[in-house]
Structure formats: C-alpha cells, structure tokens
Write an enzyme that holds these catalytic residues in place. Structure first.
Site, PDB file in Angstrom:
ATOM      1  N   LEU A 185      47.203  25.603 -26.435  1.00 26.47           N
ATOM      2  CA  LEU A 185      48.638  25.869 -26.549  1.00 26.47           C
ATOM      3  C   LEU A 185      49.104  25.597 -27.980  1.00 26.47           C
ATOM      4  O   LEU A 185      48.685  24.622 -28.610  1.00 26.47           O
ATOM      5  CB  LEU A 185      49.410  24.992 -25.563  1.00 26.47           C
ATOM      6  CG  LEU A 185      49.068  25.187 -24.081  1.00 26.47           C
ATOM      7  CD1 LEU A 185      49.952  24.301 -23.214  1.00 26.47           C
ATOM      8  CD2 LEU A 185      49.205  26.651 -23.671  1.00 26.47           C
ATOM      9  N   GLY A 226      43.771  17.403 -22.802  1.00 28.10           N
ATOM     10  CA  GLY A 226      44.970  17.729 -23.563  1.00 28.10           C
ATOM     11  C   GLY A 226      45.550  19.066 -23.153  1.00 28.10           C
ATOM     12  O   GLY A 226      45.799  19.323 -21.979  1.00 28.10           O
ATOM     13  N   ASP A 227      45.774  19.935 -24.138  1.00 30.65           N
ATOM     14  CA  ASP A 227      46.314  21.273 -23.865  1.00 30.65           C
ATOM     15  C   ASP A 227      45.248  22.341 -24.057  1.00 30.65           C
ATOM     16  O   ASP A 227      45.551  23.480 -24.391  1.00 30.65           O
ATOM     17  CB  ASP A 227      47.513  21.547 -24.775  1.00 30.65           C
ATOM     18  CG  ASP A 227      47.143  21.485 -26.253  1.00 30.65           C
ATOM     19  OD1 ASP A 227      46.188  20.759 -26.593  1.00 30.65           O
ATOM     20  OD2 ASP A 227      47.796  22.162 -27.066  1.00 30.65           O
ATOM     21  N   GLU A 228      43.996  21.977 -23.811  1.00 32.49           N
ATOM     22  CA  GLU A 228      42.880  22.890 -23.987  1.00 32.49           C
ATOM     23  C   GLU A 228      42.326  23.333 -22.635  1.00 32.49           C
ATOM     24  O   GLU A 228      42.067  22.516 -21.751  1.00 32.49           O
ATOM     25  CB  GLU A 228      41.769  22.236 -24.812  1.00 32.49           C
ATOM     26  CG  GLU A 228      42.190  21.893 -26.237  1.00 32.49           C
ATOM     27  CD  GLU A 228      41.072  21.242 -27.014  1.00 32.49           C
ATOM     28  OE1 GLU A 228      40.898  21.583 -28.191  1.00 32.49           O
ATOM     29  OE2 GLU A 228      40.370  20.386 -26.437  1.00 32.49           O
TER      30      GLU A 228
END
Length: 320
Positions: A185, A226-228
């Site tokens: 993201l 995380g955002d992965e």
C-alpha cells in the site's frame, strides 16, 4: 469449560433390537434431562447414522441379529479414523466385557443394570468424549491460527510457502505459468501516524476483503506483514493474462474507505514475477516480484510492473 448443559445436550443414539429396552433407556435418559436422544433397532445402519449425525455417545447392545456389537464397532472404526469410538457397550453376558473393550468401546455395563450405575457411566463416558472433542477443536484452532494472519484471516507467510510449492508443482506438471504479485500500500504509514493503528487495522481488513473479491477461487491472497500482501495466481498462459487482474486489483484498492465519518483514499503498487520465466524457486519468485514492486514505486506508485521489464510503464499499468 464443560458444563452440565453441554452434557445434557449431547447427541445420543440407543441401539438395541428389543423395543422394550429402547423405550426403557429413552425414558431414563429423558428423566435425567438429556434432550437429544434417538434410537435404532437396525444395527447395520449405525455407522451410516453416525457418519451423518456424529453422536457423542452410542449405547450399543452387543447381541443383535445380523450385525452384532463387535461388527458395529468395526464399521465405526472406518468413520472414526483416529480410533475413538463413543460407545458404551451393553450386554447381559459379562464375559463379553473384554472383547467389547478390545473392539473400541469406552465402557461397559451388564444387564440388568442399576439405574444409578448406568447414569454415572453415561455421564463419565460423555464427559470424556466431549473433552476429547474440545481438545481436538482447540488443536485445529491452534493450527488454523498458526497458518493465518490474525487480523485479516488471510494465509500468512508459512502457509503461503506451502501454497507456492503446490502451485509450482501443478504448473510444472501442466506446463503452465504461475504469477506472483507483490502488493504494497502506498503511504500506509501516514494512516497509522495520523489516524492511529486502529484505523490502520480497519483499512487492512478492508483491503484484504477487496483482494479476496478481486481474485479467483484458485488464487491465494496472503498477508506477509504490515501493509504487504502476496498474491499467487496459477493457470497463467502468458504475461498479458495478468494485465486485467492487476488493473482490477488496483482499482479495487483505490476505492475510498469510510470509517467513522472519515474518508480515506488508499492506493497500492504491485510487482509481478512469473514462474518459470523469472524464477524456478519460491524464494526467487517472491524476490523477483519484490524487485518489480520497487520499480513500480519508483515509477510513481499506484501502478504495476513486471519483473525484468524496462523502466517504461507497461501497457495498462497505471490505475485509472
């Protein structure tokens, strides 16, 4: 915690070829407060009934015409692969106690039985069975948690590795390509910093749901931290097959997310690598997609980039 209500709500099957015995046992169990009691006078159908209803306890008469109690338990072993039979054996001949227990019965009682003793043996057998089921449920839950991200419910890195290996084997056997998308993201850290981690978690859950909706059933969507996110797309014939799904995913992500009166605009960047064109191992496949993701970020974000392509944008790589 195992409560009295759990025990009284247990699923019980009475098996006897004598209707009077069935009636007596049913009445005794009803008086004691058991609410789910059924019966059968056909010993040959017990295994089928258990496969359908998963009984917590089977009160089984050992001497019946046709298939006897030992035969019934043999059939039950075909269903209960772990060998646990929820059987309380009943017979008028105590000499059959050992053979019944060796066949898998949890306990044994002889006719004529005392009501108090029958009540205790039923209660004890049910407690063991229900505790056994709870331990098995907790074990499955722990296994599930060990393989999935607790926030989004998506497969985690550990399960992702297994899914990639399986997909690679399938692709190799069927001479097909396999694609790995590495999604990150754009600017997600700012959401956490400005609006708090609770808001960030909500965004991640929404993104996870959008990724599920934007992919096929055969695809794997995993969150690796995380955002992965990593997406594994099997059954690919050529690189161009990924242009449409990658564009669809970017558009899905970029739709505004509303939370408590706040509207957040989120975008993502994607790197795409292929097996076997870019890599022949799971580790190298992910590394190739990660490198392509870096190129997508460098090109201005909110786009996708294929591994080993030049630095110019691929056709259709920008999200509208």
């Amino acid at each position: 915690m195992l409560t009295l209500n759990c025990i009284l709500d247990a699923n019980i099957l009475l098996v006897d070829d004598n209707a009077d015995n069935i009636s007596l046992l049913s009445e005794l169990l009803t008086i004691k407060g058991y609410t789910r009691v059924s019966s059968s006078m056909n010993s040959s159908e017990v295994a089928k009934l258990h496969a359908t209803n998963t009984y917590d306890l089977i009160l089984l008469d050992m001497h019946m015409p046709g298939l006897d109690g030992i035969g019934v338990m043999k059939d039950l072993h075909e269903i209960e692969k772990d060998g646990y039979l929820p059987v309380l054996a009943i017979t008028a001949d105590a000499r059959f106690k050992l053979s019944a227990l060796e066949a898998g019965a949890r306990d044994f009682i002889t006719k004529p039985f005392e009501i108090a003793e029958l009540d205790v043996r039923i209660r004890n057998t049910l407690e063991v069975r229900l505790l056994y089921k709870e331990v098995a449920r907790q074990s499955r839950l722990q296994e599930l948690l060990a393989l999935h991200d607790p926030l989004t419910g998506l497969p985690n890195r550990r399960l992702l590795g297994d899914r990639i290996e399986t997909a690679m084997q399938y692709a190799r056997r069927n001479k097909q390509m396999l694609a790995a998308m590495y999604l990150d993201l754009d600017g997600f850290k700012q959401i956490n910093d400005v609006h708090g981690h609770g808001c960030g978690d909500y965004v991640l859950m929404q993104i996870a749901e959008r990724l599920r909706s934007a992919t096929r059933e055969v695809d794997t969507v995993a969150r690796i931290g995380g955002d992965e996110f990593i997406l594994i797309l099997p059954e690919i014939d050529c690189r161009d097959d990924l242009i449409r799904p990658a564009s669809t995913i970017l558009r899905s992500i970029s739709s505004p997310i509303s939370i408590e009166g706040l509207v957040l605009n989120v975008t993502g960047s994607i790197g795409i690598a292929f097996y076997p064109d870019n890599a022949e191992t799971a580790e190298n496949l992910i590394s190739g997609a990660d490198a392509a993701l870096y190129q997508a970020k460098r090109l201005g974000k909110n786009c996708f980039q294929f591994a080993d392509s030049d630095n110019s944008e691929m056709p259709g790589s920008n999200a509208d």
